[in-house]
Design a protein around this motif. Structure first.
Motif, PDB file in Angstrom:
ATOM      1  N   THR A   1       0.832  -1.204   0.000  1.00  0.00           N
ATOM      2  CA  THR A   1       0.000   0.000   0.000  1.00  0.00           C
ATOM      3  C   THR A   1       0.866   1.252   0.000  1.00  0.00           C
ATOM      4  OG1 THR A   1      -1.801  -1.142   1.147  1.00  0.00           O
ATOM      5  CG2 THR A   1      -1.807   1.261   1.251  1.00  0.00           C
TER       6      THR A   1
ATOM      7  N   ASP B   1     -19.025   3.383   4.323  1.00  0.00           N
ATOM      8  CA  ASP B   1     -18.926   1.947   4.037  1.00  0.00           C
ATOM      9  C   ASP B   1     -19.375   1.587   2.625  1.00  0.00           C
ATOM     10  OD1 ASP B   1     -17.977   1.413   6.579  1.00  0.00           O
ATOM     11  OD2 ASP B   1     -19.981   1.052   7.402  1.00  0.00           O
TER      12      ASP B   1
ATOM     13  N   PRO C   1     -14.102  -0.764  -1.736  1.00  0.00           N
ATOM     14  CA  PRO C   1     -13.933  -0.593  -0.289  1.00  0.00           C
ATOM     15  C   PRO C   1     -12.657   0.178   0.071  1.00  0.00           C
ATOM     16  CG  PRO C   1     -14.530  -2.859  -0.807  1.00  0.00           C
ATOM     17  CD  PRO C   1     -14.254  -2.170  -2.115  1.00  0.00           C
ATOM     18  N   GLY C   2     -12.855   1.293   0.779  1.00  0.00           N
ATOM     19  CA  GLY C   2     -11.728   2.064   1.286  1.00  0.00           C
ATOM     20  C   GLY C   2     -11.062   2.983   0.290  1.00  0.00           C
TER      21      GLY C   2
ATOM     22  N   LYS D   1     -10.537   0.432   5.982  1.00  0.00           N
ATOM     23  CA  LYS D   1     -11.577  -0.121   5.106  1.00  0.00           C
ATOM     24  C   LYS D   1     -11.026  -0.604   3.765  1.00  0.00           C
ATOM     25  CE  LYS D   1     -15.184   2.682   7.157  1.00  0.00           C
ATOM     26  NZ  LYS D   1     -15.987   3.886   7.012  1.00  0.00           N
ATOM     27  N   LEU D   2      -9.768  -0.285   3.486  1.00  0.00           N
ATOM     28  CA  LEU D   2      -9.166  -0.673   2.208  1.00  0.00           C
ATOM     29  C   LEU D   2      -9.054  -2.191   2.141  1.00  0.00           C
ATOM     30  CD1 LEU D   2      -7.800   0.335  -0.422  1.00  0.00           C
ATOM     31  CD2 LEU D   2      -5.631   0.253   0.826  1.00  0.00           C
ATOM     32  N   LYS D   3      -9.720  -2.771   1.162  1.00  0.00           N
ATOM     33  CA  LYS D   3      -9.728  -4.231   1.038  1.00  0.00           C
ATOM     34  C   LYS D   3      -8.623  -4.711   0.115  1.00  0.00           C
ATOM     35  CE  LYS D   3     -12.915  -8.055   0.461  1.00  0.00           C
ATOM     36  NZ  LYS D   3     -14.268  -8.467   0.167  1.00  0.00           N
ATOM     37  N   ASN D   4      -8.382  -3.979  -0.978  1.00  0.00           N
ATOM     38  CA  ASN D   4      -7.380  -4.376  -1.969  1.00  0.00           C
ATOM     39  C   ASN D   4      -6.576  -3.151  -2.396  1.00  0.00           C
ATOM     40  OD1 ASN D   4      -8.258  -7.266  -2.491  1.00  0.00           O
ATOM     41  ND2 ASN D   4     -10.152  -6.164  -2.907  1.00  0.00           N
ATOM     42  N   CYS D   5      -5.299  -3.113  -2.008  1.00  0.00           N
ATOM     43  CA  CYS D   5      -4.490  -1.926  -2.301  1.00  0.00           C
ATOM     44  C   CYS D   5      -4.301  -1.711  -3.806  1.00  0.00           C
ATOM     45  CB  CYS D   5      -3.154  -1.992  -1.580  1.00  0.00           C
ATOM     46  SG  CYS D   5      -2.063  -3.348  -2.079  1.00  0.00           S
TER      47      CYS D   5
ATOM     48  N   ASP E   1      -6.551  -1.578  -5.895  1.00  0.00           N
ATOM     49  CA  ASP E   1      -7.633  -0.702  -6.355  1.00  0.00           C
ATOM     50  C   ASP E   1      -7.156   0.742  -6.471  1.00  0.00           C
ATOM     51  OD1 ASP E   1      -9.363  -2.864  -6.481  1.00  0.00           O
ATOM     52  OD2 ASP E   1     -10.307  -2.438  -4.543  1.00  0.00           O
TER      53      ASP E   1
ATOM     54  N   HIS F   1      -7.668  -8.816  -8.505  1.00  0.00           N
ATOM     55  CA  HIS F   1      -7.968  -9.697  -7.380  1.00  0.00           C
ATOM     56  C   HIS F   1      -9.334 -10.352  -7.555  1.00  0.00           C
ATOM     57  CE1 HIS F   1     -10.469  -6.358  -6.050  1.00  0.00           C
ATOM     58  NE2 HIS F   1      -9.423  -5.571  -6.279  1.00  0.00           N
TER      59      HIS F   1
ATOM     60  N   ASP G   1     -11.954 -10.268  -5.905  1.00  0.00           N
ATOM     61  CA  ASP G   1     -13.145  -9.481  -5.583  1.00  0.00           C
ATOM     62  C   ASP G   1     -13.511  -8.473  -6.669  1.00  0.00           C
ATOM     63  OD1 ASP G   1     -13.371 -10.699  -3.053  1.00  0.00           O
ATOM     64  OD2 ASP G   1     -11.922  -9.287  -2.205  1.00  0.00           O
TER      65      ASP G   1
END
Length: 167
Positions: free
Chosen positions: A6, A28, A33-34, A48-52, A54, A112, A114
């Motif tokens: 990140t 949210d 996310p995030g 809240k960051l799920k996948n950096c 992104d 990823h 997601d």
């Protein structure tokens, strides 16, 4: 010192690309996310960051916008219309792939499980085989060159980038 993916991405976006990245609390229900784009700034909420990865995809959207568009939205403080972001979606795929390769990070950070409506595995396979969706947008905007164009220009081919941000 070991830097997290990140932080490596944030440093790259700020220092090499020249995009504004800030941190703030986000709701949210953000699309990713995030992560959120506010005007021409990428905002992240680390908890809240799920996948950096992104962050790279969203940066690709901003990098592909003409400077005049970025400047206009920066000046009036408004967000980029979703329709305009959709127009450069394929280019953002290629841009984010080039960025993750440049950073020496695994492409799975961007593509990823997601993301991409279940098409991440196909995108990963395509990129690994040298099929680069969005490369044409990068070529047209002068950001990168495919194999043939790279030979003509005597520059490294994609995924190397000629520049990171569109004029």
């Amino acid at each position: 010192m070991n830097i997290s993916p990140t932080d490596k991405i944030i440093n790259f976006l700020r220092q090499e690309v020249g995009l504004s990245v800030g941190e703030d609390s986000l709701p949210d229900n953000t699309f990713l996310p995030g992560v959120e784009i506010r005007g021409v700034k990428i905002v992240l909420d680390r908890p809240k960051l799920k996948n950096c990865g992104d962050l790279l995809h969203e940066a690709g959207h901003l990098a592909l916008l003409p400077e005049a568009v970025r400047a206009r939205h920066r000046a009036i403080g408004s967000s980029i219309p979703a329709e305009l972001m959709d127009e450069i979606e394929l280019g953002a795929l290629a841009w984010s792939y080039a960025a993750v390769v440049h950073l020496g990070l695994p492409p799975e950070l961007v593509f990823h499980a997601d993301g991409y409506h279940g098409r991440s595995e196909g995108l990963l396979l395509g990129f690994s085989l040298g099929l680069f969706p969005g490369l044409m947008q990068l070529e047209v905007t002068g950001l990168a060159a495919g194999e043939k164009r790279a030979v003509e220009l005597a520059v490294p081919p994609f995924p190397a980038m000629l520049r990171w941000v569109r004029d």
